[in-house]
Design an enzyme around this catalytic site. Structure first.
Site, PDB file in Angstrom:
ATOM      1  N   LYS A  21     -11.744   7.102   0.825  1.00 28.87           N
ATOM      2  CA  LYS A  21      -9.969   7.452   0.616  1.00 28.87           C
ATOM      3  C   LYS A  21      -9.785   7.363  -0.514  1.00 28.87           C
ATOM      4  O   LYS A  21      -8.940   8.931  -1.279  1.00 28.87           O
ATOM      5  CB  LYS A  21      -8.736   6.182   1.676  1.00 28.87           C
ATOM      6  CG  LYS A  21      -7.128   6.681   0.919  1.00 28.87           C
ATOM      7  CD  LYS A  21      -6.784   5.856   2.618  1.00 28.87           C
ATOM      8  CE  LYS A  21      -6.135   4.850   1.325  1.00 28.87           C
ATOM      9  NZ  LYS A  21      -4.741   5.339   0.549  1.00 28.87           N
ATOM     10  N   SER A 165      -1.648   0.523 -13.198  1.00 28.35           N
ATOM     11  CA  SER A 165      -2.301   1.383 -11.847  1.00 28.35           C
ATOM     12  C   SER A 165      -3.033   2.562 -12.240  1.00 28.35           C
ATOM     13  O   SER A 165      -2.212   3.181 -12.324  1.00 28.35           O
ATOM     14  CB  SER A 165      -0.563   1.816 -11.293  1.00 28.35           C
ATOM     15  OG  SER A 165      -0.988   2.925 -10.475  1.00 28.35           O
ATOM     16  N   GLN A 167      -2.969   5.232  -9.820  1.00 28.65           N
ATOM     17  CA  GLN A 167      -2.272   6.167  -9.909  1.00 28.65           C
ATOM     18  C   GLN A 167      -1.863   6.906 -10.545  1.00 28.65           C
ATOM     19  O   GLN A 167      -1.791   7.898 -11.256  1.00 28.65           O
ATOM     20  CB  GLN A 167      -0.700   6.260  -8.098  1.00 28.65           C
ATOM     21  CG  GLN A 167      -1.604   5.391  -7.194  1.00 28.65           C
ATOM     22  CD  GLN A 167      -0.999   5.106  -5.990  1.00 28.65           C
ATOM     23  OE1 GLN A 167       0.193   5.308  -5.840  1.00 28.65           O
ATOM     24  NE2 GLN A 167      -1.637   5.256  -4.779  1.00 28.65           N
ATOM     25  N   ASP A 313      -5.747  -3.727  -2.674  1.00 29.70           N
ATOM     26  CA  ASP A 313      -5.603  -3.353  -0.987  1.00 29.70           C
ATOM     27  C   ASP A 313      -5.730  -4.568  -0.441  1.00 29.70           C
ATOM     28  O   ASP A 313      -5.487  -3.905   1.128  1.00 29.70           O
ATOM     29  CB  ASP A 313      -6.138  -2.281  -1.090  1.00 29.70           C
ATOM     30  CG  ASP A 313      -5.882  -0.876  -1.620  1.00 29.70           C
ATOM     31  OD1 ASP A 313      -4.178  -1.687  -1.992  1.00 29.70           O
ATOM     32  OD2 ASP A 313      -6.235   0.332  -2.028  1.00 29.70           O
ATOM     33  N   ARG A 344       4.234  -6.320   1.109  1.00 32.37           N
ATOM     34  CA  ARG A 344       3.309  -6.743   2.267  1.00 32.37           C
ATOM     35  C   ARG A 344       3.223  -8.770   2.000  1.00 32.37           C
ATOM     36  O   ARG A 344       2.329  -8.415   2.684  1.00 32.37           O
ATOM     37  CB  ARG A 344       1.965  -6.001   1.164  1.00 32.37           C
ATOM     38  CG  ARG A 344       1.772  -4.593   1.749  1.00 32.37           C
ATOM     39  CD  ARG A 344       0.544  -3.955   1.650  1.00 32.37           C
ATOM     40  NE  ARG A 344       0.107  -2.844   2.469  1.00 32.37           N
ATOM     41  CZ  ARG A 344      -0.659  -2.364   2.228  1.00 32.37           C
ATOM     42  NH1 ARG A 344      -1.220  -1.897   1.140  1.00 32.37           N
ATOM     43  NH2 ARG A 344      -1.058  -0.412   2.344  1.00 32.37           N
ATOM     44  N   ARG A 386      -3.008  -0.975   6.305  1.00 38.52           N
ATOM     45  CA  ARG A 386      -3.994  -2.339   6.261  1.00 38.52           C
ATOM     46  C   ARG A 386      -3.132  -3.867   7.013  1.00 38.52           C
ATOM     47  O   ARG A 386      -4.055  -4.513   6.841  1.00 38.52           O
ATOM     48  CB  ARG A 386      -3.604  -2.400   4.868  1.00 38.52           C
ATOM     49  CG  ARG A 386      -4.550  -1.478   4.261  1.00 38.52           C
ATOM     50  CD  ARG A 386      -4.960  -1.814   2.408  1.00 38.52           C
ATOM     51  NE  ARG A 386      -4.976  -0.313   1.922  1.00 38.52           N
ATOM     52  CZ  ARG A 386      -5.557   0.377   2.477  1.00 38.52           C
ATOM     53  NH1 ARG A 386      -6.922  -0.381   2.816  1.00 38.52           N
ATOM     54  NH2 ARG A 386      -6.262   1.764   1.569  1.00 38.52           N
TER      55      ARG A 386
HETATM   56  C1  S3P Z   1      -4.693   4.128  -5.306  1.00 37.65           C
HETATM   57  C2  S3P Z   1      -4.750   2.771  -5.973  1.00 37.65           C
HETATM   58  C3  S3P Z   1      -3.851   1.789  -5.798  1.00 37.65           C
HETATM   59  C4  S3P Z   1      -4.455   1.793  -4.596  1.00 37.65           C
HETATM   60  C5  S3P Z   1      -3.655   2.857  -3.657  1.00 37.65           C
HETATM   61  C6  S3P Z   1      -4.688   4.329  -4.468  1.00 37.65           C
HETATM   62  C7  S3P Z   1      -5.878   5.489  -5.915  1.00 37.65           C
HETATM   63  O1  S3P Z   1      -2.710   1.813  -6.078  1.00 37.65           O
HETATM   64  O2  S3P Z   1      -3.429   0.848  -3.944  1.00 37.65           O
HETATM   65  O3  S3P Z   1      -4.060   2.568  -2.519  1.00 37.65           O
HETATM   66  O4  S3P Z   1      -6.513   6.146  -4.793  1.00 37.65           O
HETATM   67  O5  S3P Z   1      -5.336   5.488  -7.044  1.00 37.65           O
HETATM   68  P1  S3P Z   1      -2.073   2.015  -7.303  1.00 37.65           P
HETATM   69  O6  S3P Z   1      -2.681   2.838  -8.538  1.00 37.65           O
HETATM   70  O7  S3P Z   1      -0.640   2.084  -7.430  1.00 37.65           O
HETATM   71  O8  S3P Z   1      -1.884   0.356  -7.702  1.00 37.65           O
END
Ligand code: S3P
Length: 426
Positions: A21, A165, A167, A313, A344, A386
């Site tokens: 993903k 993070s 993200q 995750d 969660r 999940r």
């Molecule tokens: C992800 C980063 C994670 C993860 C999410 C996907 C990504 O989140 O929990 O399912 O693809 O960069 P965070 O970066 O907020 O921890």
């Protein structure tokens, strides 16, 4: 949808799972920003990754999907077009947070929104660094989606992420592609580095030194053919099935084994799991291999300190394995679990209790005691993919038939989950 889950008997099988993903999101965005045509093989079938493709279409990209093969006609770094409507990120935090970095550096204004769950998730974590770069970005009540982003000229910054993070890191790096000068992100704990690897594949000007990553604005990205490895976070559910059902063994082929994701495997092995990696190779900068797992009793353990950030995750499915282990599982320093697709800590604890487990909740985690035999029951996904899959796996090891409410949530990351489970039967 309510899904009935009957107990599973011992099995031996080999399976292959849909694409990762996280990597799919990044390829979906970067191919649209690249020059020329790109073909992506084994693109994730999850609804979240299709939210990313739809978002890129809303921004003018021409994208064709045939099964897991995606063809993207790249628009180039300055080719995205002002959207005629608000951009819909669906349930996908990754779509919203990464794309906001791209939108912040455009010459046009845009708005991005999500579903009821995503619209409750915190966005200051990306709004703050983007504003430091010169972005103009506003959210509901100052911090929630929808986000309104006005196109601005960005300048590079040095940014130390306050939350672990990927993200946030990725959002800032993607904005950095459109910024004047250099943008550097440093992390205390190294989160998944798929953005860095993908940027290098596409030819961006990027420099990685340990947990310090620098991109220089003004690069051109080149379209290319890519293959997405299978998703280790989806594989985690099948590793768990083999570890829960006595006398079972399973091979999972072509799984993404990027070292920034494999803390899950190290932790499982540390608590007694029999897992082997074979046929290791590399493609598009990502490690790939087959996982062989064999049933065996688990000791249980503690997930704390820096570890939760590295397997965040997988904590819901590890909670199920913890309940089946000899000593149980304690999770601390995992407050981030409270701001995922659901809280969660709360949704895991509630479902563990339905299994018959004794659970203590903490602000930043939980402790689950071992259960001699899982009780069948009605489990609630609360719309969280999940949680649906974790407790469907638990139900396979229960004493009778169980039900999963809002089971369709699994399709956010893994639409083939229930049919793949059925392939393990008889
Ligand atoms: C992800 C980063 C994670 C993860 C999410 C996907 C990504 O989140 O929990 O399912 O693809 O960069 P965070 O970066 O907020 O921890």
């Amino acid at each position: 949808m309510i899904q009935k889950i009957s107990p599973l008997t011992p099995f031996q099988a080999a399976i292959r799972l849909p694409g990762d993903k996280s990597i799919s999101h990044r390829y979906g965005m970067l191919t649209a920003l690249a020059e020329g045509t790109s073909r992506i093989g084994n693109y994730s079938s999850g609804a979240d990754c299709h939210s990313t493709l739809d978002a890129m279409r809303t921004l003018g990209a021409s994208i064709t999907v045939e099964g897991a093969s995606v063809t993207v006609e790249g628009l180039g770094m300055h080719g995205l077009r002002a959207p005629a409507s608000s951009v819909d990120a669906g349930n996908s935090g990754t779509t919203m947070r990464l794309l906001s970095g791209i939108l912040a550096g455009q010459r046009f204004d845009s708005e991005i929104f999500g579903d009821a769950s995503l619209n409750q998730r915190p966005m200051e974590r990306i709004m703050n660094p983007l504003r430091l770069m010169g972005a103009r970005i506003e959210g509901r009540d100052g911090k929630f989606p929808p986000l309104r982003i006005s196109g601005s000229a960005l300048s590079g910054i040095e940014y130390a992420t306050p939350v672990a993070s990927a993200q946030v890191k990725s959002c800032v790096l993607l904005a950095g592609l459109f910024a004047k000068g250099e943008t550097t992100v440093t992390e205390r704990i190294q989160t998944r580095d798929h953005t860095e690897l993908a940027l290098r594949e596409f030819g961006a000007d990027i420099d990685v030194r340990g947990t310090r990553v620098t991109v220089r604005g003004g690069s051109t990205l080149k379209g290319r053919d890519l293959i997405v490895p299978s998703d280790l976070s989806s594989a985690a559910f099948f590793l768990a099935i083999a570890l829960l059902i006595p006398e079972s063994s399973l091979q999972i082929q072509g799984v993404g084994l990027n070292p920034s994701r494999t803390a899950l495997l190290d932790f499982l092995v540390s608590i007694g799991a029999n897992i082997r990696i074979v046929n290791l190779s590399q493609g598009n900068g990502e490690m790939v291999g087959d996982l062989q797992v064999r049933y065996g009793p688990l000791k249980g353990g503690v997930i704390e300190g820096d570890l939760p950030a590295l397997l965040i995750d997988e904590i819901p499915i590890l909670a199920v394995l913890g309940a089946a282990s000899r000593d149980g599982l304690v999770v601390r320093n995992a407050g981030e679990l409270r701001v995922k697709e659901t809280d969660r800590i709360a949704t895991v604890a509630a479902n563990l209790r339905i299994l018959g487990a004794e659970v203590e909740e903490f602000p930043d985690g939980f402790a689950v005691k071992p259960v001699a035999k899982f009780r069948a029951g009605t489990f609630h996904s609360h719309g969280d993919h999940r949680i649906a899959m974790s407790f469907a796996v638990a139900a396979l090891a229960a004493g009778g038939d169980s039900l999963i409410e809002e089971a369709e949530a699994a399709s956010i990351s893994f639409p083939e989950f229930y049919s793949t489970v059925d392939r393990l039967r008889g």
